[in-house]
Write a protein that holds these residues in place. Structure first.
Motif, PDB file in Angstrom:
ATOM      1  N   ALA A   1      -0.883 -20.529 -12.690  1.00  0.00           N
ATOM      2  CA  ALA A   1       0.554 -20.595 -13.012  1.00  0.00           C
ATOM      3  C   ALA A   1       1.407 -20.498 -11.751  1.00  0.00           C
ATOM      4  O   ALA A   1       2.420 -21.189 -11.607  1.00  0.00           O
ATOM      5  CB  ALA A   1       0.922 -19.482 -13.990  1.00  0.00           C
ATOM      6  N   ARG A   2       0.999 -19.656 -10.826  1.00  0.00           N
ATOM      7  CA  ARG A   2       1.780 -19.440  -9.607  1.00  0.00           C
ATOM      8  C   ARG A   2       1.599 -20.553  -8.575  1.00  0.00           C
ATOM      9  O   ARG A   2       2.404 -20.679  -7.657  1.00  0.00           O
ATOM     10  CB  ARG A   2       1.409 -18.094  -8.990  1.00  0.00           C
ATOM     11  N   SER A   3       0.557 -21.364  -8.738  1.00  0.00           N
ATOM     12  CA  SER A   3       0.281 -22.417  -7.750  1.00  0.00           C
ATOM     13  C   SER A   3       0.736 -23.803  -8.209  1.00  0.00           C
ATOM     14  O   SER A   3       0.515 -24.791  -7.506  1.00  0.00           O
ATOM     15  CB  SER A   3      -1.221 -22.450  -7.446  1.00  0.00           C
ATOM     16  N   LEU A   4       1.382 -23.879  -9.354  1.00  0.00           N
ATOM     17  CA  LEU A   4       1.802 -25.174  -9.887  1.00  0.00           C
ATOM     18  C   LEU A   4       2.924 -25.792  -9.065  1.00  0.00           C
ATOM     19  O   LEU A   4       3.689 -25.091  -8.401  1.00  0.00           O
ATOM     20  CB  LEU A   4       2.267 -25.013 -11.339  1.00  0.00           C
ATOM     21  N   ASP A   5       3.045 -27.126  -9.152  1.00  0.00           N
ATOM     22  CA  ASP A   5       4.182 -27.818  -8.553  1.00  0.00           C
ATOM     23  C   ASP A   5       4.957 -28.534  -9.657  1.00  0.00           C
ATOM     24  O   ASP A   5       4.643 -28.388 -10.844  1.00  0.00           O
ATOM     25  CB  ASP A   5       3.732 -28.799  -7.457  1.00  0.00           C
ATOM     26  N   THR A   6       5.962 -29.287  -9.289  1.00  0.00           N
ATOM     27  CA  THR A   6       6.841 -29.905 -10.299  1.00  0.00           C
ATOM     28  C   THR A   6       6.104 -30.886 -11.198  1.00  0.00           C
ATOM     29  O   THR A   6       6.532 -31.120 -12.337  1.00  0.00           O
ATOM     30  CB  THR A   6       8.003 -30.638  -9.607  1.00  0.00           C
ATOM     31  N   THR A   7       5.006 -31.449 -10.717  1.00  0.00           N
ATOM     32  CA  THR A   7       4.267 -32.427 -11.535  1.00  0.00           C
ATOM     33  C   THR A   7       3.284 -31.759 -12.489  1.00  0.00           C
ATOM     34  O   THR A   7       2.938 -32.326 -13.534  1.00  0.00           O
ATOM     35  CB  THR A   7       3.491 -33.427 -10.648  1.00  0.00           C
ATOM     36  N   THR A   8       2.833 -30.561 -12.144  1.00  0.00           N
ATOM     37  CA  THR A   8       1.812 -29.907 -12.973  1.00  0.00           C
ATOM     38  C   THR A   8       2.383 -28.823 -13.902  1.00  0.00           C
ATOM     39  O   THR A   8       1.683 -28.388 -14.820  1.00  0.00           O
ATOM     40  CB  THR A   8       0.709 -29.293 -12.082  1.00  0.00           C
ATOM     41  N   VAL A   9       3.620 -28.401 -13.692  1.00  0.00           N
ATOM     42  CA  VAL A   9       4.232 -27.418 -14.592  1.00  0.00           C
ATOM     43  C   VAL A   9       4.234 -27.910 -16.042  1.00  0.00           C
ATOM     44  O   VAL A   9       3.814 -27.174 -16.949  1.00  0.00           O
ATOM     45  CB  VAL A   9       5.669 -27.048 -14.139  1.00  0.00           C
ATOM     46  N   PRO A  10       4.705 -29.144 -16.325  1.00  0.00           N
ATOM     47  CA  PRO A  10       4.704 -29.589 -17.729  1.00  0.00           C
ATOM     48  C   PRO A  10       3.310 -29.683 -18.342  1.00  0.00           C
ATOM     49  O   PRO A  10       3.142 -29.459 -19.547  1.00  0.00           O
ATOM     50  CB  PRO A  10       5.384 -30.966 -17.675  1.00  0.00           C
ATOM     51  N   VAL A  11       2.298 -29.990 -17.525  1.00  0.00           N
ATOM     52  CA  VAL A  11       0.925 -30.053 -18.025  1.00  0.00           C
ATOM     53  C   VAL A  11       0.462 -28.657 -18.439  1.00  0.00           C
ATOM     54  O   VAL A  11      -0.123 -28.466 -19.511  1.00  0.00           O
ATOM     55  CB  VAL A  11      -0.024 -30.620 -16.937  1.00  0.00           C
ATOM     56  N   PHE A  12       0.752 -27.684 -17.590  1.00  0.00           N
ATOM     57  CA  PHE A  12       0.389 -26.293 -17.878  1.00  0.00           C
ATOM     58  C   PHE A  12       1.091 -25.814 -19.143  1.00  0.00           C
ATOM     59  O   PHE A  12       0.481 -25.183 -20.016  1.00  0.00           O
ATOM     60  CB  PHE A  12       0.775 -25.417 -16.683  1.00  0.00           C
ATOM     61  N   LEU A  13       2.368 -26.134 -19.272  1.00  0.00           N
ATOM     62  CA  LEU A  13       3.135 -25.734 -20.457  1.00  0.00           C
ATOM     63  C   LEU A  13       2.550 -26.347 -21.731  1.00  0.00           C
ATOM     64  O   LEU A  13       2.463 -25.673 -22.765  1.00  0.00           O
ATOM     65  CB  LEU A  13       4.597 -26.142 -20.306  1.00  0.00           C
ATOM     66  N   SER A  14       2.162 -27.601 -21.656  1.00  0.00           N
ATOM     67  CA  SER A  14       1.612 -28.256 -22.852  1.00  0.00           C
ATOM     68  C   SER A  14       0.343 -27.570 -23.323  1.00  0.00           C
ATOM     69  O   SER A  14       0.064 -27.503 -24.531  1.00  0.00           O
ATOM     70  CB  SER A  14       1.344 -29.743 -22.568  1.00  0.00           C
ATOM     71  N   CYS A  15      -0.426 -27.023 -22.390  1.00  0.00           N
ATOM     72  CA  CYS A  15      -1.632 -26.281 -22.754  1.00  0.00           C
ATOM     73  C   CYS A  15      -1.259 -24.989 -23.479  1.00  0.00           C
ATOM     74  O   CYS A  15      -1.912 -24.608 -24.471  1.00  0.00           O
ATOM     75  CB  CYS A  15      -2.452 -25.947 -21.506  1.00  0.00           C
ATOM     76  N   LEU A  16      -0.213 -24.322 -23.008  1.00  0.00           N
ATOM     77  CA  LEU A  16       0.233 -23.086 -23.648  1.00  0.00           C
ATOM     78  C   LEU A  16       0.778 -23.366 -25.047  1.00  0.00           C
ATOM     79  O   LEU A  16       0.539 -22.597 -25.978  1.00  0.00           O
ATOM     80  CB  LEU A  16       1.303 -22.393 -22.804  1.00  0.00           C
ATOM     81  N   TYR A  17       1.509 -24.472 -25.186  1.00  0.00           N
ATOM     82  CA  TYR A  17       2.087 -24.818 -26.492  1.00  0.00           C
ATOM     83  C   TYR A  17       1.013 -25.092 -27.537  1.00  0.00           C
ATOM     84  O   TYR A  17       1.246 -24.918 -28.740  1.00  0.00           O
ATOM     85  CB  TYR A  17       2.956 -26.081 -26.384  1.00  0.00           C
ATOM     86  N   SER A  18      -0.157 -25.530 -27.071  1.00  0.00           N
ATOM     87  CA  SER A  18      -1.181 -26.006 -28.012  1.00  0.00           C
ATOM     88  C   SER A  18      -1.856 -24.872 -28.780  1.00  0.00           C
ATOM     89  O   SER A  18      -2.512 -25.115 -29.790  1.00  0.00           O
ATOM     90  CB  SER A  18      -2.251 -26.811 -27.264  1.00  0.00           C
ATOM     91  N   THR A  19      -1.721 -23.641 -28.313  1.00  0.00           N
ATOM     92  CA  THR A  19      -2.357 -22.533 -29.018  1.00  0.00           C
ATOM     93  C   THR A  19      -1.567 -22.178 -30.276  1.00  0.00           C
ATOM     94  O   THR A  19      -0.357 -22.368 -30.335  1.00  0.00           O
ATOM     95  CB  THR A  19      -2.459 -21.281 -28.115  1.00  0.00           C
ATOM     96  N   ASP A  20      -2.253 -21.664 -31.272  1.00  0.00           N
ATOM     97  CA  ASP A  20      -1.589 -21.307 -32.531  1.00  0.00           C
ATOM     98  C   ASP A  20      -2.267 -20.114 -33.173  1.00  0.00           C
ATOM     99  O   ASP A  20      -3.096 -19.442 -32.546  1.00  0.00           O
ATOM    100  CB  ASP A  20      -1.566 -22.505 -33.487  1.00  0.00           C
ATOM    101  N   ALA A  21      -1.924 -19.849 -34.423  1.00  0.00           N
ATOM    102  CA  ALA A  21      -2.424 -18.653 -35.124  1.00  0.00           C
ATOM    103  C   ALA A  21      -3.943 -18.660 -35.293  1.00  0.00           C
ATOM    104  O   ALA A  21      -4.541 -17.605 -35.527  1.00  0.00           O
ATOM    105  CB  ALA A  21      -1.748 -18.549 -36.490  1.00  0.00           C
TER     106      ALA A  21
END
Length: 307
Positions: A35-55
């Protein structure tokens, strides 16, 4: 393999390892590093991975994904501005989580986001969180929405006191609704509004003071305790504008100091002392009292556990 694909593969591998007690700590640490090493191109990719988790994911996975929103905000700050609305929406979706630690992570992350993602107006937090508070019927979601909004107000450098002042009457109406179950958390939110300057003015105080005093007689001791804590905040913040309420309130407070619950009695006594420092209507000048610290910060997480 592109950098985006590499990041996605690493993140999903770590998320899988979070579910295993033996590999949880290492995976959690690696996710923070990513998370701390991301750049502007990889931030949205990282976020999409977080969004994918659910109950359906295990609790450690759900908690860590919410926690990482806060880590991202601390590291990347306003670079998250384009994604803020989706992040907040994702956090709100998680407020119904049955695990207290996940809901606590929501409160922490909203606080971090409000503190570090400042390019967007505070309305970006205020609108979705207040809407969740007014529309959610599930108790955990109500508690979470109130405490997240409280944390956003506390964390933001400019929480827009004018908009908060307009919302304050709606919070008071919600407090009086029998069907609303998150009243201690809502009172904590009202305390944050007061500290942010959203209760200034005679009209606001004329309606707010009776509402808070009425809550002191609630059958639920947690509501009584939260009301007393909020009245302490009010006395400290709006001290010079409460003279006309002092006499009547002190009479009422004297009767409250003998509450049958020890935790409530302690706060009632603190409330009584803080209101004694309010100037009388005949006083022109009065030295400010020593600040009485509010326990609101720790209260937020206490309510998450106790409700």
């Amino acid at each position: 393999m592109s950098s985006s694909q590499t990041i996605k593969q690493k993140v999903f591998t770590c998320l899988t390892k979070l579910s295993d007690r033996d590999t949880h700590s290492l995976a959690a640490s690696e996710l923070v590093t990513i998370a701390r090493s991301l750049d502007t191109t990889t931030v949205p990719v990282f976020l999409s991975c977080l969004y994918s988790t659910d109950a359906s994911d295990k609790s450690p996975v759900r908690k860590q994904c919410v926690y990482l929103f806060g880590i991202l905000s601390e590291t990347h700050g306003n670079a998250l501005s384009p994604y803020l609305s989706k992040i907040i929406a994702n956090i709100i979706r998680r407020l119904r989580d049955t695990d207290t630690s996940v809901r606590s992570a929501c409160v922490n992350s909203v606080s971090a986001l409000a503190c570090h993602v400042t390019k967007q107006p505070f309305l970006s937090f205020l609108k979705p969180l207040s809407e969740a508070l007014f529309t959610e019927q599930e108790q955990n979601a109500q508690i979470g929405a109130a405490l997240c909004l409280s944390s956003a107000i506390d964390g933001a450098p400019d929480p827009d006191s004018a908009r908060l002042a307009k919302l304050l009457p709606k919070f008071q109406k919600l407090l009086k609704r029998e069907v609303f179950k998150a009243k201690p958390a809502l009172l904590t939110l009202i305390g944050s509004v007061i500290e942010a300057g959203g209760a200034s003015g005679h009209v606001s105080l004329k309606n707010l003071v009776p509402c808070l005093v009425e809550s002191l007689s609630n059958r639920d001791w947690a509501v009584r305790k939260a009301a007393a804590e909020t009245l302490v905040v009010l006395a400290n913040v709006e001290r010079d504008f409460l003279s006309e309420f002092k006499s009547d309130c002190l009479k009422d407070f004297e009767n409250r100091r003998f509450d049958k619950v020890k935790l409530v009695r302690e706060v009632m006594i603190q409330m009584l002392e803080s209101w004694k420092h309010i100037p009388d209507t005949s006083d022109e000048f009065s030295p400010p009292p020593k600040s009485q610290s509010s326990s609101k910060g720790s209260i937020k997480f206490w309510y998450l556990v106790c409700e």
